[in-house]
Scaffold this active site. Structure first.
Site, PDB file in Angstrom:
ATOM      1  N   ARG A 192       2.289   1.785  25.378  1.00  0.00           N
ATOM      2  CA  ARG A 192       1.595   1.576  24.107  1.00  0.00           C
ATOM      3  C   ARG A 192       1.018   0.156  24.098  1.00  0.00           C
ATOM      4  O   ARG A 192       1.756  -0.809  24.305  1.00  0.00           O
ATOM      5  CB  ARG A 192       2.531   1.799  22.914  1.00  0.00           C
ATOM      6  CG  ARG A 192       3.070   3.226  22.833  1.00  0.00           C
ATOM      7  CD  ARG A 192       3.737   3.516  21.515  1.00  0.00           C
ATOM      8  NE  ARG A 192       2.752   3.626  20.442  1.00  0.00           N
ATOM      9  CZ  ARG A 192       3.075   3.623  19.150  1.00  0.00           C
ATOM     10  NH1 ARG A 192       4.329   3.455  18.786  1.00  0.00           N
ATOM     11  NH2 ARG A 192       2.138   3.757  18.230  1.00  0.00           N
ATOM     12  N   ASP A 244       2.567  -4.966  14.060  1.00  0.00           N
ATOM     13  CA  ASP A 244       2.711  -4.690  15.485  1.00  0.00           C
ATOM     14  C   ASP A 244       2.246  -5.857  16.332  1.00  0.00           C
ATOM     15  O   ASP A 244       2.632  -5.978  17.490  1.00  0.00           O
ATOM     16  CB  ASP A 244       1.940  -3.418  15.841  1.00  0.00           C
ATOM     17  CG  ASP A 244       2.587  -2.215  15.193  1.00  0.00           C
ATOM     18  OD1 ASP A 244       2.311  -1.936  14.018  1.00  0.00           O
ATOM     19  OD2 ASP A 244       3.436  -1.580  15.863  1.00  0.00           O
TER      20      ASP A 244
HETATM   21  C1  LIG Z   1       8.548  -3.069  11.996  1.00  0.00           C
HETATM   22  S1  LIG Z   1       7.085  -2.830  12.833  1.00  0.00           S
HETATM   23  C2  LIG Z   1       6.771  -1.167  12.489  1.00  0.00           C
HETATM   24  C3  LIG Z   1       5.331  -0.843  12.702  1.00  0.00           C
HETATM   25  O1  LIG Z   1       5.196   0.047  13.808  1.00  0.00           O
HETATM   26  C4  LIG Z   1       4.550   1.202  13.337  1.00  0.00           C
HETATM   27  O2  LIG Z   1       3.734   1.787  14.286  1.00  0.00           O
HETATM   28  P1  LIG Z   1       4.297   3.067  15.113  1.00  0.00           P
HETATM   29  O3  LIG Z   1       5.052   3.925  14.147  1.00  0.00           O
HETATM   30  O4  LIG Z   1       3.039   3.708  15.639  1.00  0.00           O
HETATM   31  O5  LIG Z   1       5.162   2.470  16.196  1.00  0.00           O
HETATM   32  C5  LIG Z   1       3.762   0.737  12.162  1.00  0.00           C
HETATM   33  O6  LIG Z   1       2.624   0.011  12.553  1.00  0.00           O
HETATM   34  C6  LIG Z   1       4.790  -0.144  11.508  1.00  0.00           C
HETATM   35  O7  LIG Z   1       4.302  -1.026  10.564  1.00  0.00           O
END
Ligand SMILES: CSC[C@H]1O[C@H](OP(=O)(O)O)[C@H](O)[C@@H]1O
Length: 349
Positions: free
Chosen positions: A93, A239
């Site tokens: 990712r 992120d």
């Molecule tokens: C505490 S950071 C979490 C952050 O990650 C999520 O993305 P994903 O579910 O695609 O990994 C989302 O951006 C959240 O805010």
């Protein structure tokens, strides 16, 4: 049903990684025992493990697993083996900087060790330290951020930046947990967060299990609720934070613009490991995910075959729309370039 206390952990008895399979929630609470880098990489790609801090821990533990499972007897070929595994993990990712940060923290320990045996020991120790630090960091930033939440406030959040996005406690939801732990009454409005519904599936699951008041809404309801005065503040995770933008789940920018229009504080909660002060927003790859995540919901077809789909996983919110950034170094406020510098020096508060 157990609480989401530890999302990912190292099991020293079996030298494997344990993680909650978040694709099964909210219907099933399933823990995966992972004994190979390939299985871990698949879990990251499928968002069984997700959330920037949790990805940092997964990257760290994944490199330790690579060091333990490599069968190369020669130190140089062993190091090459672990480097290749690190690249596999790093490539899963692209947007969340924590993944590469966690990978590099352990890879460095492996590549600088004098022997294979020492490399393995140092890799496991460093990976476990990354995991333990994450929980401590989330609790610290949560406590700093709790002061931003008035008693009785209604807090809008997007996606899941809770314990499930970290080793434990959470970032945005860590701030909510710390406010509740301080005795404040907090009502959470969780945006469902299409297309993978981290908000409805994960944030609601976490809040409901801890008895924290939560209301699920569609992403498209957020602006109207801000307009009617139903939202006192918004807080989200991140992120990657560059000198000019916050990268977070797609839809975050929309909420930030609406919050600014309605003079509602818009906070970001993130550990310093999410900061990338080398690149600018224009340099960052925004992950695009599969067509099917948008065109299908389980076995229910939502879009005609052949229709073009653009499934962006993140967006970039300019820092001038962010009221403050909550970190373990304190609450950072504009001017951010100076605030970031003081945070990294350790004198922000
Ligand atoms: C505490 S950071 C979490 C952050 O990650 C999520 O993305 P994903 O579910 O695609 O990994 C989302 O951006 C959240 O805010």
């Amino acid at each position: 049903m157990p609480k989401a206390t530890t999302t990912i952990a190292w099991d020293p008895d079996t030298e494997s990684i344990l993680f909650i399979d978040q694709t099964a929630l909210p219907r099933r609470y399933e823990v995966v025992r992972c004994s190979s880098v390939e299985r871990l990489a698949e879990g990251i790609r499928r968002l069984e493990i997700r959330g920037a801090p949790a990805l940092g821990v997964a990257g760290a533990l994944g490199v330790a697993l690579a060091a333990l499972t490599s069968r190369k007897p020669d130190p140089d070929r062993f190091r090459s083996d672990v480097r290749k595994a690190a690249e596999v993990l790093r490539s899963t990712r692209p947007t969340a900087v924590n993944l590469a940060w966690g990978v590099d923290r352990v890879l460095d320990r492996v590549l600088t060790a004098p022997s294979i045996e020492e490399a393995r020991a140092r890799a496991v120790a460093e990976a476990v330290a990354v995991a333990d630090e994450d929980e401590a960091v989330c609790r610290t930033l949560g406590d700093y951020g709790a002061d931003l939440i008035p008693d009785g406030a209604t807090v809008l959040t997007h996606c899941n930046a809770g314990a499930l996005a970290c080793r434990a406690w959470g970032t945005a939801l860590g701030v909510v947990r710390s406010a509740v732990a301080a005795g404040k009454e907090v009502r959470v409005i969780a945006c469902e967060t299409r297309p993978l519904n981290q908000g409805s599936r994960l944030t609601c699951w976490e809040m409901a299990h801890e008895g924290i008041d939560v209301t699920l809404i569609t992403d498209s309801s957020a602006a109207y609720l801000m307009q009617t005065g139903a939202v006192d503040l918004a807080i989200v995770g991140a992120d990657r934070i560059t000198h000019d933008a916050v990268f977070n789940k797609i839809g975050t920018y929309m909420h930030a613009v609406c919050a600014r229009h309605h003079a509602i504080p818009f906070y970001v909660a993130a550990p310093l490991s999410t900061f990338d002060l080398v690149h600018m927003a224009k340099d960052i790859t925004i992950e695009e995910r599969s067509r099917d995540e948008l065109a299908w919901c389980g076995d229910r077809q939502l879009a005609p075959e052949g229709v073009r789909v653009l499934n962006l996983a993140f967006d970039a919110t300019p820092l001038d729309l962010v009221t403050a950034i909550v970190t373990e170094a304190g609450v950072l406020r504009p001017p951010y370039r100076e605030a970031f510098a003081s945070a990294r020096r350790g004198d922000a508060r």
